[in-house]
Design a protein around this motif. Sequence first.
Motif, PDB file in Angstrom:
ATOM      1  N   ASN A  60       0.754  -1.153  -0.009  1.00  0.00           N
ATOM      2  CA  ASN A  60      -0.065   0.162   0.193  1.00  0.00           C
ATOM      3  C   ASN A  60       0.773   1.486   0.078  1.00  0.00           C
ATOM      4  OD1 ASN A  60      -2.299  -1.426  -0.079  1.00  0.00           O
ATOM      5  ND2 ASN A  60      -2.427  -1.626   2.321  1.00  0.00           N
ATOM      6  N   LEU A  61       1.901   1.116   0.636  1.00  0.00           N
ATOM      7  CA  LEU A  61       3.104   2.349   0.805  1.00  0.00           C
ATOM      8  C   LEU A  61       3.568   2.293  -0.510  1.00  0.00           C
ATOM      9  CD1 LEU A  61       4.271   4.608   2.447  1.00  0.00           C
ATOM     10  CD2 LEU A  61       5.918   2.773   3.112  1.00  0.00           C
ATOM     11  N   VAL A  62       4.084   1.369  -0.977  1.00  0.00           N
ATOM     12  CA  VAL A  62       4.761   1.607  -2.677  1.00  0.00           C
ATOM     13  C   VAL A  62       3.716   2.227  -3.485  1.00  0.00           C
ATOM     14  CG1 VAL A  62       5.682   0.162  -4.309  1.00  0.00           C
ATOM     15  CG2 VAL A  62       6.543  -0.168  -1.942  1.00  0.00           C
ATOM     16  N   ASN A  63       2.303   1.494  -3.486  1.00  0.00           N
ATOM     17  CA  ASN A  63       1.511   2.186  -4.608  1.00  0.00           C
ATOM     18  C   ASN A  63       1.155   3.499  -4.175  1.00  0.00           C
ATOM     19  OD1 ASN A  63       1.177  -0.643  -5.691  1.00  0.00           O
ATOM     20  ND2 ASN A  63      -0.487  -1.174  -4.356  1.00  0.00           N
ATOM     21  N   THR A  64       1.256   4.104  -3.073  1.00  0.00           N
ATOM     22  CA  THR A  64       0.696   5.423  -3.118  1.00  0.00           C
ATOM     23  C   THR A  64       2.116   6.265  -3.387  1.00  0.00           C
ATOM     24  OG1 THR A  64      -0.629   4.897  -0.567  1.00  0.00           O
ATOM     25  CG2 THR A  64       0.052   7.120  -1.155  1.00  0.00           C
ATOM     26  N   GLN A  66       4.248   5.388  -5.647  1.00  0.00           N
ATOM     27  CA  GLN A  66       4.488   5.543  -6.943  1.00  0.00           C
ATOM     28  C   GLN A  66       4.248   6.667  -7.780  1.00  0.00           C
ATOM     29  OE1 GLN A  66       2.536   1.813  -8.496  1.00  0.00           O
ATOM     30  NE2 GLN A  66       4.678   0.825  -8.337  1.00  0.00           N
ATOM     31  N   ALA A  67       3.169   7.354  -7.660  1.00  0.00           N
ATOM     32  CA  ALA A  67       2.694   8.392  -8.500  1.00  0.00           C
ATOM     33  C   ALA A  67       3.532   9.826  -8.331  1.00  0.00           C
ATOM     34  CB  ALA A  67       1.235   8.962  -8.084  1.00  0.00           C
ATOM     35  N   TYR A  68       4.177   9.808  -7.062  1.00  0.00           N
ATOM     36  CA  TYR A  68       4.978  10.843  -6.541  1.00  0.00           C
ATOM     37  C   TYR A  68       6.652  10.412  -7.174  1.00  0.00           C
ATOM     38  CZ  TYR A  68       1.200  12.608  -3.811  1.00  0.00           C
ATOM     39  OH  TYR A  68       0.034  13.062  -3.539  1.00  0.00           O
ATOM     40  N   LEU A  69       7.085   9.244  -7.044  1.00  0.00           N
ATOM     41  CA  LEU A  69       8.356   8.809  -7.100  1.00  0.00           C
ATOM     42  C   LEU A  69       8.478   8.188  -8.590  1.00  0.00           C
ATOM     43  CD1 LEU A  69       8.971   7.437  -3.551  1.00  0.00           C
ATOM     44  CD2 LEU A  69       9.356   9.824  -4.361  1.00  0.00           C
ATOM     45  N   LYS A  70       8.240   8.812  -9.548  1.00  0.00           N
ATOM     46  CA  LYS A  70       8.395   8.410 -11.090  1.00  0.00           C
ATOM     47  C   LYS A  70       9.946   8.261 -11.262  1.00  0.00           C
ATOM     48  CE  LYS A  70       4.013   9.913 -12.520  1.00  0.00           C
ATOM     49  NZ  LYS A  70       3.259  10.901 -13.382  1.00  0.00           N
ATOM     50  N   HIS A  71      10.681   9.202 -10.582  1.00  0.00           N
ATOM     51  CA  HIS A  71      12.074   9.024 -10.991  1.00  0.00           C
ATOM     52  C   HIS A  71      12.975   8.157  -9.814  1.00  0.00           C
ATOM     53  CE1 HIS A  71      11.326  11.793 -14.080  1.00  0.00           C
ATOM     54  NE2 HIS A  71      10.751  12.680 -13.329  1.00  0.00           N
ATOM     55  N   GLU A  72      12.179   7.481  -9.011  1.00  0.00           N
ATOM     56  CA  GLU A  72      12.618   6.634  -8.157  1.00  0.00           C
ATOM     57  C   GLU A  72      12.353   5.133  -7.850  1.00  0.00           C
ATOM     58  OE1 GLU A  72      15.083   8.169  -6.074  1.00  0.00           O
ATOM     59  OE2 GLU A  72      14.721  10.295  -6.188  1.00  0.00           O
ATOM     60  N   SER A  73      12.173   4.934  -8.962  1.00  0.00           N
ATOM     61  CA  SER A  73      11.554   3.362  -9.231  1.00  0.00           C
ATOM     62  C   SER A  73      12.357   2.493  -8.618  1.00  0.00           C
ATOM     63  CB  SER A  73      11.322   3.245 -10.817  1.00  0.00           C
ATOM     64  OG  SER A  73      12.594   3.175 -11.514  1.00  0.00           O
ATOM     65  N   TYR A 127      10.218  14.942  -0.904  1.00  0.00           N
ATOM     66  CA  TYR A 127       9.097  15.113  -1.746  1.00  0.00           C
ATOM     67  C   TYR A 127       8.037  15.677  -0.687  1.00  0.00           C
ATOM     68  CZ  TYR A 127      11.171  12.525  -5.561  1.00  0.00           C
ATOM     69  OH  TYR A 127      12.028  12.479  -6.661  1.00  0.00           O
ATOM     70  N   PRO A 128       7.912  17.142  -0.564  1.00  0.00           N
ATOM     71  CA  PRO A 128       6.899  17.535   0.548  1.00  0.00           C
ATOM     72  C   PRO A 128       5.526  17.103   0.091  1.00  0.00           C
ATOM     73  CG  PRO A 128       8.373  19.265  -0.366  1.00  0.00           C
ATOM     74  CD  PRO A 128       8.767  17.847  -1.274  1.00  0.00           C
ATOM     75  N   GLU A 129       5.029  17.158  -1.021  1.00  0.00           N
ATOM     76  CA  GLU A 129       3.672  16.824  -1.140  1.00  0.00           C
ATOM     77  C   GLU A 129       3.362  15.202  -0.796  1.00  0.00           C
ATOM     78  OE1 GLU A 129       2.673  17.393  -5.287  1.00  0.00           O
ATOM     79  OE2 GLU A 129       3.230  19.330  -5.135  1.00  0.00           O
ATOM     80  N   LEU A 130       4.337  14.506  -1.057  1.00  0.00           N
ATOM     81  CA  LEU A 130       4.316  12.893  -0.885  1.00  0.00           C
ATOM     82  C   LEU A 130       4.146  12.933   0.870  1.00  0.00           C
ATOM     83  CD1 LEU A 130       4.137  10.073  -1.402  1.00  0.00           C
ATOM     84  CD2 LEU A 130       6.534   9.803  -1.569  1.00  0.00           C
TER      85      LEU A 130
END
Length: 204
Positions: A60-64, A66-73, A127-130
């Motif tokens: 659940n944490l990873v899925n949440t 993913q949208a913010y960490l596109k460059h941290e795959s 990532y402040p938004e995350l």
Amino acid sequence: MTSVINNFFSTIGILLLILTLLAVFVIVIFNTLIKYRNYVINAFAQIDVQLHRRHDLIPNLVNTCQAYLKHESSTLEQVTKARNAALSCLEQAKQAPNNGALIKQLANAENTLTQALSGLQITIEDYPELKANETVKDLHEELVSTENKIAFARQAYNDEVMQYNTYKQSFPNNLIAAKFGHKNDASVLELEKTSIQQAPSVQL
């Protein structure tokens, strides 16, 4: 003649008494070994519950994230890979919680997962938004709570392991233990402490 017969039966009686006492002695040790081994198994069951909870929260944490960490795959992939490996080791270990080798494998897998989570936690800081995401906040709180429960369950398990090993290794118990399948010692579960367990260092 009567005296000889009486002495014979007296000797037989003494031998039977000694054999009976020895049998009772062995039975008591055997039953105590079983009791302590069951305590170890039961204590591990509590760890199993909490580790499964931890493993269930991570996707659940990873899925949440993913949208913010596109460059941290790669960071997310490491967490997922470590989580799957830890889950696999847990499934093996719970089949034989008194198997020292399996417990050590589980400890290594869980420590690798903890390190991966710490890396993710550091990344989230950038990532402040995350960090402000309500789902991430909730998951972080649940993970911290779960880590604390794991720590308590691990301590209880390790206490039972020490009791089992001490009884099994004591003389003359050690002579009997090996004969009834208690050859190897159980192993304590050693898990690393990381920032995920020290929540104040992360202000989500």
